[in-house]
Scaffold this motif. Structure first.
Motif, PDB file in Angstrom:
ATOM      1  N   THR A 115     -19.206   4.095  -8.849  1.00  0.00           N
ATOM      2  CA  THR A 115     -19.384   5.524  -9.131  1.00  0.00           C
ATOM      3  C   THR A 115     -20.699   6.003  -8.535  1.00  0.00           C
ATOM      4  N   LYS A 116     -20.672   7.243  -8.040  1.00  0.00           N
ATOM      5  CA  LYS A 116     -21.889   7.788  -7.435  1.00  0.00           C
ATOM      6  C   LYS A 116     -22.896   8.138  -8.519  1.00  0.00           C
ATOM      7  N   PRO A 117     -24.167   7.758  -8.322  1.00  0.00           N
ATOM      8  CA  PRO A 117     -25.175   8.065  -9.340  1.00  0.00           C
ATOM      9  C   PRO A 117     -25.504   9.554  -9.343  1.00  0.00           C
ATOM     10  N   GLN A 118     -25.977  10.030 -10.487  1.00  0.00           N
ATOM     11  CA  GLN A 118     -26.495  11.398 -10.533  1.00  0.00           C
ATOM     12  C   GLN A 118     -27.923  11.396 -10.023  1.00  0.00           C
ATOM     13  N   LYS A 119     -28.346  12.536  -9.487  1.00  0.00           N
ATOM     14  CA  LYS A 119     -29.711  12.614  -8.974  1.00  0.00           C
ATOM     15  C   LYS A 119     -30.620  13.263 -10.006  1.00  0.00           C
ATOM     16  N   LEU A 120     -31.733  12.584 -10.292  1.00  0.00           N
ATOM     17  CA  LEU A 120     -32.745  13.207 -11.137  1.00  0.00           C
ATOM     18  C   LEU A 120     -33.815  13.749 -10.203  1.00  0.00           C
ATOM     19  N   LYS A 121     -33.980  15.089 -10.207  1.00  0.00           N
ATOM     20  CA  LYS A 121     -34.906  15.694  -9.249  1.00  0.00           C
ATOM     21  C   LYS A 121     -36.308  15.706  -9.850  1.00  0.00           C
TER      22      LYS A 121
END
Lengths: 330, 309
Positions: A29-35
């Motif tokens: 699964t693609k990770p979420q990005k923490l900006k």
């Protein structure tokens, strides 16, 4: 005034994203990005101090670490005296590291408990000048210890035998031993008591004058930042709100977030403090995983309009060395 | 006022030119705490006495460990009992061999198994775990899953297979124990490394440009050593027990060599004839060694991390 000085560091549109995997996710699964840092640009000139302020989790430390490549950056440029550090080779980076040093928040944790302070302070020397003889190294370490206000006969002692303030002096000595051009101070005084804070701040300012250092000074104590900084940058959720000289910032803050911050600084006079008007900001810091559209501050901003949700305000020069990222700045 | 100022100046000069003070390292502190633990110091002394016994003992032996005393054979119960006159201080075994020499020789082998096993565990386990923990990410995953797979294989089975396939020899036993000894150690070390690598002094070293390998060797390993030593001292008895078990099964050391396990096994077989000394002497050495090892391990743990008591 600072424009005539030599520009040491130019950070352009720096972005640092962290991959966050949702709990119980599959490996593909693609990770979420923490900006953590989302497009920050600033310049640093020789001999000046840039203060970086903002609340917890706004990306101050991450920004500083990304500049010296301790955290990988997603995009952007970090120009250090003409070369881009982010795309530089290992060798170039190693050379640049001798000019870029860092001082840490927790004085005791930043010193290896198994090494004598002589070994700790001389470690950068050993790394960058492996051929230097042991006696010459010791001489330099002792010299530096005197400079930061430590007794040179304590060279063989261990970190746990020193107080917090002394440990921070050891940290400063280690950062200065290579005679760097720039030092990043990551909340160097927030773990110390107030009287020691003043000593360390004054020591830093003296050393800065003596050695011509540039400092990036991260803190959340606004009065300390005002005392030490030439210019101040205000961060909110990984974005720059305002960059200006410290006098300008404290006398005429223009971004609504900065105004709220400044109004919250306590004044050590009960009479004034009682009648002071504090701008309260409602709500909580939004999640950096899913920042608001447009201006990141709009969800809590007292002046927010429809336009703020659609467009992201860019840093604009308002003259007088004052840059603000707000459509409705004062 | 002027006098005072001169005094102050002298004081400042004295301070700057004073002799270097020797610091108290965390090791020195730990050694002090260890010396105050009576059980642990007693363990060290007992262990030293046993080692000295294995070194000096052979000089007093009148029989070698493989010679058969033909006068005793057949009448072990009466003639083979411990006696100073015929030179069998600890008596003889069922075949008429001198138990004194055999216990010394068995002690040497058993201690060697323990020490070699934990040395391999310390060196391989520490490096493996520290590298996996420090590098992290995919490398860590591959390295630790590999250890998981190795650990899921019953090691006693592997050890026995090794000894059966390559023949019974003491070297094979060392190899076998060395192969399986470091898994637990590498896991413990990796866990510790993960907590150390986020400390600020590691960041400081990275910021100073120190290479990854040097960071592991200079900053991570010295901070791990405490836990590694404690765990290694607790591993030694485990290896001695493993070797004893293998020898008890009859797969370990080969005659005429012997070890504690083999001696105890023989002694247990002849227990019904009433020759108690045949099990008593090896068992005595076995038990006091294990006890002192555990006391030392306990003392080391108390000395090295006083917070966790």
């Amino acid at each position: 005034m600072s424009t005539q000085k030599e520009k040491l560091l130019a950070v352009e549109d720096l972005k640092v994203y962290f991959d966050i995997y949702p709990p119980n996710s599959m490996p593909w699964t693609k990770p979420q990005k923490l900006k953590a840092v989302d497009g920050v640009s600033f310049d640093l000139y020789a001999g000046e101090t840039l203060g970086i302020v903002g609340e917890s989790g706004c990306g101050k430390s991450t920004l500083a670490r990304a500049v010296i490549k301790m955290v990988p950056a997603e995009a952007g440029k970090v120009m250090w005296m003409g070369t881009d550090l982010l795309s530089s080779t290992k060798k170039q980076m190693q050379k640049a590291r001798s000019d870029l040093q860092m001082i840490f928040q927790d004085p005791l944790a930043s010193l290896n408990p198994r090494m004598t302070i002589g070994d700790i302070i001389s470690e950068p020397l050993r790394t960058h000048y492996p051929k230097m003889s042991a006696s010459e190294r010791k001489e330099k370490v002792k010299e530096m210890m005197i400079k930061v206000g430590l007794l040179p006969n304590q060279i063989n002692r261990y970190p746990h035998e020193f107080s917090g303030g002394q440990c921070q002096r050891i940290g400063i000595a280690r950062a200065l031993i290579l005679k760097p051009k720039m030092i990043i101070c990551d909340e160097p005084v927030s773990a110390l008591d107030v009287s020691i804070q003043a000593q360390i701040i004054n020591l830093l300012m003296e050393l800065q004058e003596e050695m011509g250092l540039s400092l990036i000074f991260i803190a959340h104590d606004l009065s300390i930042v005002q005392h030490i900084s030439t210019r101040v940058m205000v961060l909110y959720l990984g974005n720059v709100c305002e960059i200006t000289t410290s006098e300008q910032l404290y006398s005429h803050p223009r971004h609504p977030y900065t105004q709220a911050l400044i109004s919250a600084v306590p004044i050590p006079d009960p009479e004034i403090e009682k009648n002071k008007e504090v701008i309260l900001i409602e709500g909580d810091l939004p999640s950096p995983m899913n920042p608001p559209s447009g201006c990141v501050f709009r969800t809590r901003c007292p002046k927010a309009q429809a336009k703020c949700a659609e467009l992201k305000p860019q840093l604009e020069d308002a003259g007088n060395n004052h840059q603000v990222a707000c459509f409705y700045a004062d | 006022m002027i006098v005072n100022q001169k005094k102050m100046q002298d004081l400042a000069d004295n301070m700057l030119n004073a002799e270097e003070v020797q610091g108290r390292s965390l090791w020195a502190d730990a050694a002090g705490r260890f010396m105050h633990n009576k059980a642990a110091v007693g363990g060290v002394i007992t262990l030293l006495l046993i080692v000295i016994f294995t070194l000096v003992g052979p000089a007093f032996a009148q029989w070698s460990n493989e010679e058969i005393d033909w006068t005793v054979i057949g009448q072990v119960k009466t003639l083979g009992a411990p006696s100073i006159e015929n030179g069998h201080y600890f008596g003889t075994d069922d075949l008429g061999r001198d138990l004194y020499s055999r216990v010394i020789q068995g002690t040497t082998i058993s201690l060697m198994v323990g020490i070699i096993g934990s040395l391999v565990a310390v060196i391989v386990g520490t490096l493996y775990g520290a590298i996996a923990g420090y590098v992290g990410g995919r490398v860590d995953n591959v390295m630790m899953r590999l250890v998981d797979i190795f650990m899921s294989i019953p090691y006693m089975f592997v050890l026995i297979l090794l000894l059966v396939i390559f023949g019974r020899s003491i070297n094979m036993l060392f190899v076998g124990i060395g192969l399986v000894s470091w898994f637990d150690m590498s896991r413990i070390v990796r866990g510790q490394t993960l907590s150390i690598k986020n400390k600020e002094f590691i960041e400081a070293a990275i910021a100073a440009g120190v290479s990854n390998f040097t960071i592991i060797m200079r900053h991570i390993v010295p901070n791990l050593i405490g836990i590694v030593i404690v765990y290694a001292s607790l591993l030694v008895p485990g290896f001695i027990l493993t070797e004893s078990f293998i020898s008890f099964l009859g797969l370990g050391v080969q005659e005429p060599l012997t070890s504690w396990g083999a001696l105890i096994s023989e002694g247990a077989k002849t227990l019904q004839y009433g020759t108690l000394w045949q099990i008593g002497f090896p068992l005595f050495f076995f038990v006091i060694t294990l006890f002192s090892m555990f006391f030392i391990g306990d003392g080391l743990r108390d000395a090295l991390d006083p917070k966790d008591r």
